[in-house]
Design a protein around this motif. Sequence first.
Motif, mmCIF file in Angstrom:
data_model
loop_
_atom_site.group_PDB
_atom_site.id
_atom_site.type_symbol
_atom_site.label_atom_id
_atom_site.label_comp_id
_atom_site.label_asym_id
_atom_site.label_seq_id
_atom_site.Cartn_x
_atom_site.Cartn_y
_atom_site.Cartn_z
ATOM 1 N N ASP A 216 49.991 36.606 41.101
ATOM 2 C CA ASP A 216 50.390 36.878 42.395
ATOM 3 C C ASP A 216 49.547 35.703 43.693
ATOM 4 O O ASP A 216 48.963 34.727 43.341
ATOM 5 C CB ASP A 216 49.724 38.280 43.020
ATOM 6 C CG ASP A 216 50.417 39.018 42.579
ATOM 7 O OD1 ASP A 216 51.685 38.878 41.898
ATOM 8 O OD2 ASP A 216 50.382 40.347 43.201
ATOM 9 N N GLN A 217 51.117 34.769 44.277
ATOM 10 C CA GLN A 217 50.712 34.385 44.814
ATOM 11 C C GLN A 217 49.901 34.683 46.516
ATOM 12 O O GLN A 217 50.623 35.708 47.171
ATOM 13 C CB GLN A 217 52.108 33.509 45.482
ATOM 14 C CG GLN A 217 51.765 32.509 46.216
ATOM 15 C CD GLN A 217 51.713 30.457 45.642
ATOM 16 O OE1 GLN A 217 52.335 31.230 45.007
ATOM 17 N NE2 GLN A 217 50.062 30.332 46.334
ATOM 18 N N VAL A 218 49.210 34.396 46.659
ATOM 19 C CA VAL A 218 48.172 35.484 47.716
ATOM 20 C C VAL A 218 47.954 34.899 49.080
ATOM 21 O O VAL A 218 48.018 33.287 49.171
ATOM 22 C CB VAL A 218 46.987 36.250 47.070
ATOM 23 C CG1 VAL A 218 47.276 36.500 45.994
ATOM 24 C CG2 VAL A 218 46.050 35.321 46.945
ATOM 25 N N GLN A 219 48.010 35.164 50.275
ATOM 26 C CA GLN A 219 47.514 35.155 51.435
ATOM 27 C C GLN A 219 46.481 35.278 51.812
ATOM 28 O O GLN A 219 45.583 36.531 51.501
ATOM 29 C CB GLN A 219 48.078 34.529 52.832
ATOM 30 C CG GLN A 219 50.003 34.001 51.703
ATOM 31 C CD GLN A 219 51.073 33.738 52.612
ATOM 32 O OE1 GLN A 219 51.349 34.924 53.302
ATOM 33 N NE2 GLN A 219 51.674 33.305 53.104
ATOM 34 N N ASN A 220 45.765 34.367 52.888
ATOM 35 C CA ASN A 220 44.133 34.921 53.734
ATOM 36 C C ASN A 220 44.670 36.034 54.458
ATOM 37 O O ASN A 220 45.514 36.101 55.047
ATOM 38 C CB ASN A 220 44.104 33.008 54.263
ATOM 39 C CG ASN A 220 42.722 34.356 55.309
ATOM 40 O OD1 ASN A 220 42.419 34.983 55.004
ATOM 41 N ND2 ASN A 220 42.207 33.123 56.644
ATOM 42 N N GLY A 221 43.623 37.268 54.074
ATOM 43 C CA GLY A 221 44.172 38.044 55.326
ATOM 44 C C GLY A 221 44.108 38.790 53.929
ATOM 45 O O GLY A 221 44.210 40.273 55.076
ATOM 46 N N GLU A 222 44.982 38.752 52.836
ATOM 47 C CA GLU A 222 45.427 39.569 52.608
ATOM 48 C C GLU A 222 44.563 40.636 51.610
ATOM 49 O O GLU A 222 43.177 40.659 51.076
ATOM 50 C CB GLU A 222 46.234 39.467 51.335
ATOM 51 C CG GLU A 222 47.547 39.060 52.055
ATOM 52 C CD GLU A 222 48.734 38.591 51.733
ATOM 53 O OE1 GLU A 222 50.066 38.725 51.033
ATOM 54 O OE2 GLU A 222 48.711 37.576 50.189
ATOM 55 N N ILE A 223 44.589 42.049 50.587
ATOM 56 C CA ILE A 223 43.385 43.004 50.073
ATOM 57 C C ILE A 223 43.892 42.280 48.665
ATOM 58 O O ILE A 223 45.909 42.445 48.231
ATOM 59 C CB ILE A 223 43.522 44.291 50.746
ATOM 60 C CG1 ILE A 223 43.177 43.841 51.830
ATOM 61 C CG2 ILE A 223 42.555 44.787 50.041
ATOM 62 C CD1 ILE A 223 41.910 43.429 52.843
ATOM 63 N N ALA A 224 42.956 42.774 47.476
ATOM 64 C CA ALA A 224 43.824 42.586 46.300
ATOM 65 C C ALA A 224 43.572 43.553 45.102
ATOM 66 O O ALA A 224 44.465 44.682 44.812
ATOM 67 C CB ALA A 224 43.007 41.585 45.445
ATOM 68 N N PHE A 225 42.258 44.429 45.834
ATOM 69 C CA PHE A 225 42.194 46.136 45.322
ATOM 70 C C PHE A 225 41.074 46.751 46.028
ATOM 71 O O PHE A 225 40.281 46.222 46.831
ATOM 72 C CB PHE A 225 41.795 45.430 44.056
ATOM 73 C CG PHE A 225 40.200 45.282 43.677
ATOM 74 C CD1 PHE A 225 39.237 46.222 44.032
ATOM 75 C CD2 PHE A 225 40.398 44.084 42.949
ATOM 76 C CE1 PHE A 225 38.010 44.901 43.541
ATOM 77 C CE2 PHE A 225 39.099 43.161 42.433
ATOM 78 C CZ PHE A 225 38.577 44.303 42.545
ATOM 79 N N GLU A 226 41.032 48.021 46.157
ATOM 80 C CA GLU A 226 40.116 49.059 46.274
ATOM 81 C C GLU A 226 39.252 49.416 45.571
ATOM 82 O O GLU A 226 40.106 49.541 44.670
ATOM 83 C CB GLU A 226 41.034 49.909 47.252
ATOM 84 C CG GLU A 226 39.564 51.205 48.681
ATOM 85 C CD GLU A 226 40.483 51.757 48.855
ATOM 86 O OE1 GLU A 226 39.747 52.440 48.396
ATOM 87 O OE2 GLU A 226 41.378 51.793 49.860
ATOM 88 N N VAL A 227 37.986 49.523 45.124
ATOM 89 C CA VAL A 227 37.361 50.005 44.280
ATOM 90 C C VAL A 227 36.163 51.115 44.601
ATOM 91 O O VAL A 227 35.873 51.494 46.263
ATOM 92 C CB VAL A 227 37.079 48.997 43.621
ATOM 93 C CG1 VAL A 227 35.715 48.380 44.564
ATOM 94 C CG2 VAL A 227 35.572 49.923 41.953
#
Length: 279
Positions: free
Chosen positions: A71-82
């Motif tokens: 995925d193209q991602v940007q500063n401030g985003e969340i990748a996952f919650e564990v």
Amino acid sequence: MDNTMFIAAALKEDIGNGDHSTLAAIDKTAKGKALLKIKEDGILAGITLAQEIFYYLQPDTTFALYKKDGDQVQNGEIAFEVAADVHTILMAERLVLNCMQRMSGIATLTNQYVEKIKNYKTKILDTRKTTPLFRVYEKEAVRIGGGINLRMGLYDMVMLKDNHIDFCGGIEKAIEKTVAYLQTNNLDLKIEVETRNLDDVKRILSVGNIHRIMLDNYDLPTLTEAIQLIDGKYETEASGGINMNTVADYAATGVDYISVGAIINHAVSMDLSLKAQLV
């Protein structure tokens, strides 16, 4: 080394005889959640490995995935919650971040090269210039970024480079001995031969029995001439000193592949963090 072996060895290196910071400060039964926060734009890589690290420590770990590898991602985003035992989260934290930051940096740089030549047929290849024992993940990151793995190691392809040729006594002899060796040992491996000049190319064309010709450290006019000489008889690969500023010019020659060691060994790790989610 499979993933389980790698994870076990990496955790042993980091934890040793115990994560004493966590053992001292956190109740062993404490449960918790954490967020993988993205702090830099780029291509994300390593989420699958991150999950395996957590599952190795605690099989009933749960994830809410908001991003996936590639995925193209940007500063401030969340990748996952564990969600897991707090001890699990804290023991896994650094290994997960080290792997994901490294892989995401490689995927991002690879993708930048791929985008530079997207209007040409040429494909970006990696090399064996990798971190010992982390090669499989670095090369996975190359694939995630849109590149192609040239070979995993010395065992899955024959590459006759300048030193092989010089030690053997010449291109013709090296090719002939290699073909005989593969036949004798019933090995179905492709053969690539490195060349340093147009005379080398002509000598290979006279011998044949190979699959790809590497054109190493050629300037653009000479590379163009070499590709015309080869005329599609074999795959072609340009290598040596090709960078972000020149890669499109090399692709414009019609070469099939460009190998760039820099996509791995010059990659800068992406800034990521794993932060406790307080409730």
